[in-house]
Design a protein around this motif. Structure first.
Motif, PDB file in Angstrom:
ATOM      1  N   ASP A 131      13.494  47.542  37.363  1.00 46.48           N
ATOM      2  CA  ASP A 131      14.630  48.749  36.700  1.00 46.48           C
ATOM      3  C   ASP A 131      13.923  49.886  37.451  1.00 46.48           C
ATOM      4  O   ASP A 131      14.483  50.759  37.901  1.00 46.48           O
ATOM      5  N   CYS A 157      11.335  42.792  33.646  1.00 51.24           N
ATOM      6  CA  CYS A 157      13.088  43.591  34.063  1.00 51.24           C
ATOM      7  C   CYS A 157      12.564  45.082  34.170  1.00 51.24           C
ATOM      8  O   CYS A 157      13.048  45.528  34.492  1.00 51.24           O
ATOM      9  N   CYS A 166      17.968  39.307  32.828  1.00 50.12           N
ATOM     10  CA  CYS A 166      17.642  40.746  32.668  1.00 50.12           C
ATOM     11  C   CYS A 166      19.234  41.285  31.490  1.00 50.12           C
ATOM     12  O   CYS A 166      19.481  40.837  32.603  1.00 50.12           O
ATOM     13  N   ASP A 167      19.225  42.034  30.941  1.00 53.65           N
ATOM     14  CA  ASP A 167      20.108  42.448  30.696  1.00 53.65           C
ATOM     15  C   ASP A 167      20.666  41.795  29.258  1.00 53.65           C
ATOM     16  O   ASP A 167      22.182  40.792  29.859  1.00 53.65           O
ATOM     17  N   PRO A 168      20.338  40.741  28.805  1.00 55.99           N
ATOM     18  CA  PRO A 168      19.010  41.268  27.814  1.00 55.99           C
ATOM     19  C   PRO A 168      18.099  40.329  28.528  1.00 55.99           C
ATOM     20  O   PRO A 168      18.395  39.535  29.369  1.00 55.99           O
ATOM     21  N   ALA A 202      25.119  41.291  35.373  1.00 51.92           N
ATOM     22  CA  ALA A 202      23.338  40.602  35.194  1.00 51.92           C
ATOM     23  C   ALA A 202      22.211  40.663  36.130  1.00 51.92           C
ATOM     24  O   ALA A 202      23.017  40.494  37.179  1.00 51.92           O
ATOM     25  N   THR A 203      21.809  40.751  35.875  1.00 52.77           N
ATOM     26  CA  THR A 203      20.427  39.882  36.678  1.00 52.77           C
ATOM     27  C   THR A 203      19.395  38.266  36.691  1.00 52.77           C
ATOM     28  O   THR A 203      19.183  38.463  35.216  1.00 52.77           O
ATOM     29  N   ALA A 211      29.303  46.799  31.251  1.00 52.79           N
ATOM     30  CA  ALA A 211      27.902  46.540  31.386  1.00 52.79           C
ATOM     31  C   ALA A 211      27.746  46.055  32.368  1.00 52.79           C
ATOM     32  O   ALA A 211      28.524  46.113  33.701  1.00 52.79           O
ATOM     33  N   HIS A 251      21.417  43.481  38.993  1.00 55.28           N
ATOM     34  CA  HIS A 251      22.470  44.735  38.563  1.00 55.28           C
ATOM     35  C   HIS A 251      23.301  43.985  40.376  1.00 55.28           C
ATOM     36  O   HIS A 251      24.480  44.912  40.969  1.00 55.28           O
TER      37      HIS A 251
END
Length: 164
Positions: free
Chosen positions: A108, A104, A90-92, A54-55, A51, A138
């Motif tokens: 992106d 987010c 983010c992510d989620p 993460a952010t 994946a 990210h």
């Protein structure tokens, strides 16, 4: 002089050398040549897609300044602009940012850049707003600080990122 001697020596050296795959020759059967079969390498395991990193970004907005700079009747100066800070994940999408999904999506869309171009026209009222963003998008570091002339300019240039 025997002309086949150099070829025989070369063949003997070739047969005695280990194989290119790193496998050693098998046992020599009685009266025969060595077994040159190679042992298969360990099976290759397919790489599992990971994946995206993460952010997590800490966002701070300071301002706008108080509406007036005049002293109050008791001689006290205006209050300093208040600072608000939230964390965006983010992510989620999450954290304590009230519009996390939209923020987010804006990050992106700009590949992690906080500021973007905008054709929005704002009034020339000077009511400065300072913002900063520190964290990771990210897996890539994010460090951003800027002062905008007013909230309209801030919202036009940063979208939902600082909309809290």
């Amino acid at each position: 002089m025997n002309t086949h001697l150099p070829a025989a020596l070369l063949a003997a050296l070739f047969l005695a050398a280990p194989t290119a795959g790193g496998a050693e020759p098998g046992p020599t059967p009685p009266g025969g040549a060595p077994d040159r079969t190679t042992v298969p390498a360990a099976p290759i395991t397919p790489t599992v897609p990971t994946a995206p990193a993460a952010t997590s970004v800490r966002l701070t907005v300071t301002g706008p300044a108080p509406a007036t700079t005049a002293l109050s009747p008791d001689g006290a100066g205006p209050a300093a602009p208040s600072a608000r800070t939230v964390t965006l994940h983010c992510d989620p999408a999450g954290g304590d940012h009230p519009r996390a999904e939209a923020a987010c999506a804006d990050l992106d869309a700009t590949q992690g850049r906080v500021e973007r171009d905008s054709a929005t026209a704002c009034t020339l009222l000077y009511d400065p707003v300072e913002v900063s963003a520190e964290g990771v998008w990210h897996g890539r570091p994010v460090s951003f600080a800027r002062q905008y002339g007013n909230t309209c300019e801030l919202n036009a240039r940063t979208g939902a990122v600082f909309a809290f």
